[in-house]
Design an enzyme around this catalytic site. Structure first.
Site, PDB file in Angstrom:
ATOM      1  N   LYS A   1       0.841  -1.209   0.000  1.00  0.00           N
ATOM      2  CA  LYS A   1       0.000   0.000   0.000  1.00  0.00           C
ATOM      3  C   LYS A   1       0.876   1.259   0.000  1.00  0.00           C
ATOM      4  O   LYS A   1       0.623   2.205  -0.746  1.00  0.00           O
ATOM      5  CB  LYS A   1      -0.937  -0.014   1.227  1.00  0.00           C
ATOM      6  CG  LYS A   1      -2.027  -1.087   1.122  1.00  0.00           C
ATOM      7  CD  LYS A   1      -2.818  -1.268   2.418  1.00  0.00           C
ATOM      8  CE  LYS A   1      -3.815  -2.429   2.283  1.00  0.00           C
ATOM      9  NZ  LYS A   1      -4.579  -2.725   3.509  1.00  0.00           N
TER      10      LYS A   1
ATOM     11  N   GLN B   1      -4.554  -1.571   9.786  1.00  0.00           N
ATOM     12  CA  GLN B   1      -4.491  -2.904   9.174  1.00  0.00           C
ATOM     13  C   GLN B   1      -5.047  -3.948  10.131  1.00  0.00           C
ATOM     14  O   GLN B   1      -4.706  -3.986  11.312  1.00  0.00           O
ATOM     15  CB  GLN B   1      -3.034  -3.229   8.789  1.00  0.00           C
ATOM     16  CG  GLN B   1      -2.868  -4.506   7.989  1.00  0.00           C
ATOM     17  CD  GLN B   1      -3.498  -4.453   6.593  1.00  0.00           C
ATOM     18  OE1 GLN B   1      -3.643  -3.389   5.993  1.00  0.00           O
ATOM     19  NE2 GLN B   1      -3.887  -5.602   6.072  1.00  0.00           N
TER      20      GLN B   1
ATOM     21  N   ASP C   1     -10.967   2.644   4.103  1.00  0.00           N
ATOM     22  CA  ASP C   1     -11.235   1.200   4.044  1.00  0.00           C
ATOM     23  C   ASP C   1     -12.731   0.923   3.841  1.00  0.00           C
ATOM     24  O   ASP C   1     -13.112  -0.181   3.466  1.00  0.00           O
ATOM     25  CB  ASP C   1     -10.831   0.540   5.379  1.00  0.00           C
ATOM     26  CG  ASP C   1      -9.496  -0.184   5.299  1.00  0.00           C
ATOM     27  OD1 ASP C   1      -9.130  -0.633   4.196  1.00  0.00           O
ATOM     28  OD2 ASP C   1      -8.838  -0.300   6.345  1.00  0.00           O
TER      29      ASP C   1
HETATM   30  N1  GUN Z   1      -6.855  -6.974   6.381  1.00  0.00           N
HETATM   31  C1  GUN Z   1      -7.197  -7.707   5.284  1.00  0.00           C
HETATM   32  N2  GUN Z   1      -7.718  -6.911   4.331  1.00  0.00           N
HETATM   33  C2  GUN Z   1      -7.715  -5.655   4.839  1.00  0.00           C
HETATM   34  C3  GUN Z   1      -8.132  -4.404   4.312  1.00  0.00           C
HETATM   35  O1  GUN Z   1      -8.639  -4.270   3.193  1.00  0.00           O
HETATM   36  N3  GUN Z   1      -7.950  -3.328   5.140  1.00  0.00           N
HETATM   37  C4  GUN Z   1      -7.429  -3.446   6.395  1.00  0.00           C
HETATM   38  N4  GUN Z   1      -7.322  -2.342   7.129  1.00  0.00           N
HETATM   39  N5  GUN Z   1      -7.039  -4.601   6.897  1.00  0.00           N
HETATM   40  C5  GUN Z   1      -7.184  -5.692   6.121  1.00  0.00           C
END
Ligand code: GUN
Length: 290
Positions: A52, A96, A119
């Site tokens: 990311k 995350q 998100d």
């Molecule tokens: N863990 C697995 N997928 C995601 C996501 O799209 N965003 C976040 N914040 N954590 C995750």
């Protein structure tokens, strides 16, 4: 059979976003800024967050990575979120997941300001999405819809079977596929761990979106000829072929299922790159709305 090249489409979208960043800066605005909060050292989470942050650099965004050890108190994480909510230099941020067991994940999600929740996990964004109002749509479902759009795959009136009912993928993608839009307008069936006669249902599907996280679960006898297969699974399995000692496996037994498909996403290189680029899209949207 056509392989859906998520990596290529994600590259095209990154190019479009980078151009928009240049336009914003030419108009005297600063570039969008995404912050990511990572708790602990889970291998998968480390990799996702690194991707990311790298993607932000590629399109000219600012990014900030905030790291905590996995013994951080819930109150400490909530203070961090309060600071990010108040920081005018941050357009959007993510925490995350998963988080360590002593932290209430839902409490963390609900602490994020909905206007910075890129998100799309906050109940305000989930609720707005469910009734078709402007909102942040979670990155993986948004990426899947964009792949269907860019490949001009007709979903109207089709039977879409979604495997998995998670808040991150299964539930939101089911809603999006059923809504009155294109892509959308599908008849959606959600299957999960308690579903009976699963193969009878998947064999009726025109489109399957599989988000189970069970490597090579879906076999050729479970799908009909001409199915569109979107594989969201990304499970790390031990491998002697790679330097890291593991490789990514999707939910689909690719070699035997692919010949029966009209379209199929590979793992890696299908949905994964689209998830990252969708987070960038949401961050750009957050910056433009401020
Ligand atoms: N863990 C697995 N997928 C995601 C996501 O799209 N965003 C976040 N914040 N954590 C995750």
């Amino acid at each position: 059979m056509q392989i859906i090249d998520g990596k290529k489409i994600a590259g095209e979208i990154k190019g479009e976003i980078a151009e928009e960043v240049i336009r914003m800066q030419a108009a005297g605005r600063r570039p969008p800024h995404l912050a990511a909060v990572l708790v602990g050292h889970d291998g998968g989470s480390e990799t996702y967050v690194a991707h990311k942050v790298k993607a932000c650099e590629e399109v000219g965004f600012r990014s900030t990575l905030i790291r905590y050890e996995d013994d951080i108190a819930e109150s400490g994480l909530l203070s961090c979120i309060a600071r990010l909510n108040a920081d005018a230099e941050v357009d959007g941020f993510i925490v995350q997941l998963p988080l360590p067991g002593h932290i209430d994940e839902q409490k963390i999600i609900e602490a994020v300001l909905p206007s910075k929740d890129v998100d799309g996990f906050h109940p305000v964004n989930v609720g707005r999405m469910s009734i078709g109002l402007p909102c942040f749509v979670p990155a993986t479902p948004l990426g899947i819809i964009e792949l269907l759009r860019r490949y001009r795959i007709d979903t109207c009136g089709k039977h879409c079977v979604v495997l998995g009912r998670s808040n991150i993928v299964g539930k939101p993608v089911s809603l999006l596929m059923a809504q009155k839009t294109q892509p959308g307008d599908a008849t959606v069936t959600i299957c999960h761990s308690r579903t009976k006669n699963l193969a009878d249902i998947t064999r009726q599907a025109d489109i399957i979106i599989s988000a189970l996280g069970q490597p090579e679960f879906l076999t050729a006898d479970m799908v009909k000829d001409g199915v569109v297969l979107i594989d969201v699974g990304t499970t790390r399995v031990p491998s002697q072929e790679t330097k890291s000692g593991w490789k990514l496996k999707g939910d689909v037994k690719f070699d035997e299922v692919a010949p029966k498909c009209s379209y199929i996403t590979p793992v890696p290189g299908g949905v994964g790159p689209m998830t990252i680029v969708s987070l960038l899209r949401n961050t750009l949207q957050a910056a433009q709305q401020r």
